[in-house]
Design a protein around this motif. Sequence first.
Motif, PDB file in Angstrom:
ATOM      1  N   ILE A 114       0.812  -1.216   0.000  1.00  0.00           N
ATOM      2  CA  ILE A 114       0.000   0.000   0.000  1.00  0.00           C
ATOM      3  C   ILE A 114       0.844   1.264   0.000  1.00  0.00           C
ATOM      4  O   ILE A 114       0.437   2.291  -0.548  1.00  0.00           O
ATOM      5  N   VAL A 115       2.036   1.191   0.605  1.00  0.00           N
ATOM      6  CA  VAL A 115       2.856   2.396   0.750  1.00  0.00           C
ATOM      7  C   VAL A 115       4.088   2.374  -0.152  1.00  0.00           C
ATOM      8  O   VAL A 115       4.284   3.274  -0.979  1.00  0.00           O
ATOM      9  N   PRO A 118       3.586   1.981  -4.386  1.00  0.00           N
ATOM     10  CA  PRO A 118       3.133   3.227  -5.021  1.00  0.00           C
ATOM     11  C   PRO A 118       4.124   4.378  -4.829  1.00  0.00           C
ATOM     12  O   PRO A 118       4.291   5.219  -5.725  1.00  0.00           O
ATOM     13  N   TYR A 119       4.791   4.424  -3.680  1.00  0.00           N
ATOM     14  CA  TYR A 119       5.735   5.519  -3.399  1.00  0.00           C
ATOM     15  C   TYR A 119       6.877   5.528  -4.407  1.00  0.00           C
ATOM     16  O   TYR A 119       7.330   6.599  -4.834  1.00  0.00           O
ATOM     17  N   TYR A 142      -2.382   6.447  -9.326  1.00  0.00           N
ATOM     18  CA  TYR A 142      -1.934   6.080  -7.970  1.00  0.00           C
ATOM     19  C   TYR A 142      -2.743   4.905  -7.427  1.00  0.00           C
ATOM     20  O   TYR A 142      -2.181   3.978  -6.834  1.00  0.00           O
ATOM     21  N   LEU A 146      -1.372   1.271  -6.277  1.00  0.00           N
ATOM     22  CA  LEU A 146      -1.683   0.677  -4.974  1.00  0.00           C
ATOM     23  C   LEU A 146      -2.249  -0.729  -5.145  1.00  0.00           C
ATOM     24  O   LEU A 146      -1.836  -1.670  -4.451  1.00  0.00           O
ATOM     25  N   THR A 147      -3.182  -0.878  -6.080  1.00  0.00           N
ATOM     26  CA  THR A 147      -3.780  -2.189  -6.325  1.00  0.00           C
ATOM     27  C   THR A 147      -2.731  -3.190  -6.786  1.00  0.00           C
ATOM     28  O   THR A 147      -2.680  -4.332  -6.317  1.00  0.00           O
ATOM     29  N   GLN A 214       4.209   7.600   7.064  1.00  0.00           N
ATOM     30  CA  GLN A 214       3.516   6.356   6.736  1.00  0.00           C
ATOM     31  C   GLN A 214       4.180   5.148   7.403  1.00  0.00           C
ATOM     32  O   GLN A 214       3.494   4.243   7.902  1.00  0.00           O
TER      33      GLN A 214
END
Length: 245
Positions: A114-115, A118-119, A142, A146-147, A214
């Motif tokens: 999740i972090v 995508p980051y 984005y 994430l997916t 995060q």
Amino acid sequence: MPLTAPGYLRLLMRGLLAGLIAGLLAGAFAYLIGEPHINAAIAIEEATTPATGEQPLVSRDVQSGPGLLLATGLYGVALGGILATAYTILRRHLHTGSDTTAALGLTAAALTGIVLVPYLKYPPNPPAVGDPATINQRTAAYLAALTLGLVAVWAAVLAARTQTHPWARATAATGAFLTVVTIAHTLLPTFDEVPADFPATLLWNFRISSLGTQTTLWLTLGLAFAGLLAHLNRHTHTPQPATTG
């Protein structure tokens, strides 16, 4: 045996409490480390944007103080509820007899998918960076990243379970994860909207502080939830759930 409603409620309450602790700690980190960079970016934005004379509905002092802690606290509570629910659903399918390992493993998987994934493709930008005309495309991209980050974690788990030797499991999981991430990052669009005159150091510090916030949130959530689970097990003498393949 399936978890009873009272049992799930006990887990949920501990997830919510862990989320609140994590959210408040992440908010404190963001206030101390991230807010100075946001203020500097806002100053740049105000210097390059014509003044409209309109006053914000909520002052900047409220936004960066109580508002920030309220937002991160509520966000943490929501994540804690999701973590407790995911733990309830997935616990019997995790190949470990330790509730602590299971809780920390789920949190680490969420942090990665999740972090971190995508980051690496779409690091956050401070105020004064980004074209408002592309906000919809950037949001969709984005969410896709994430997916696909979660898909990469899922692929790693499945690949690891095809092997028996620890090194082979680690190699298979890493290969599957990197394959999905590489394909995703290659296919997803790239947005380069940082102004040429924007301070590189400020951009870097903002992005690092955002990642730190995060990371603080998810690490605290995992540790707090695992600790609360251990406390629950000691006081209820609940046997460890049997694991299945």
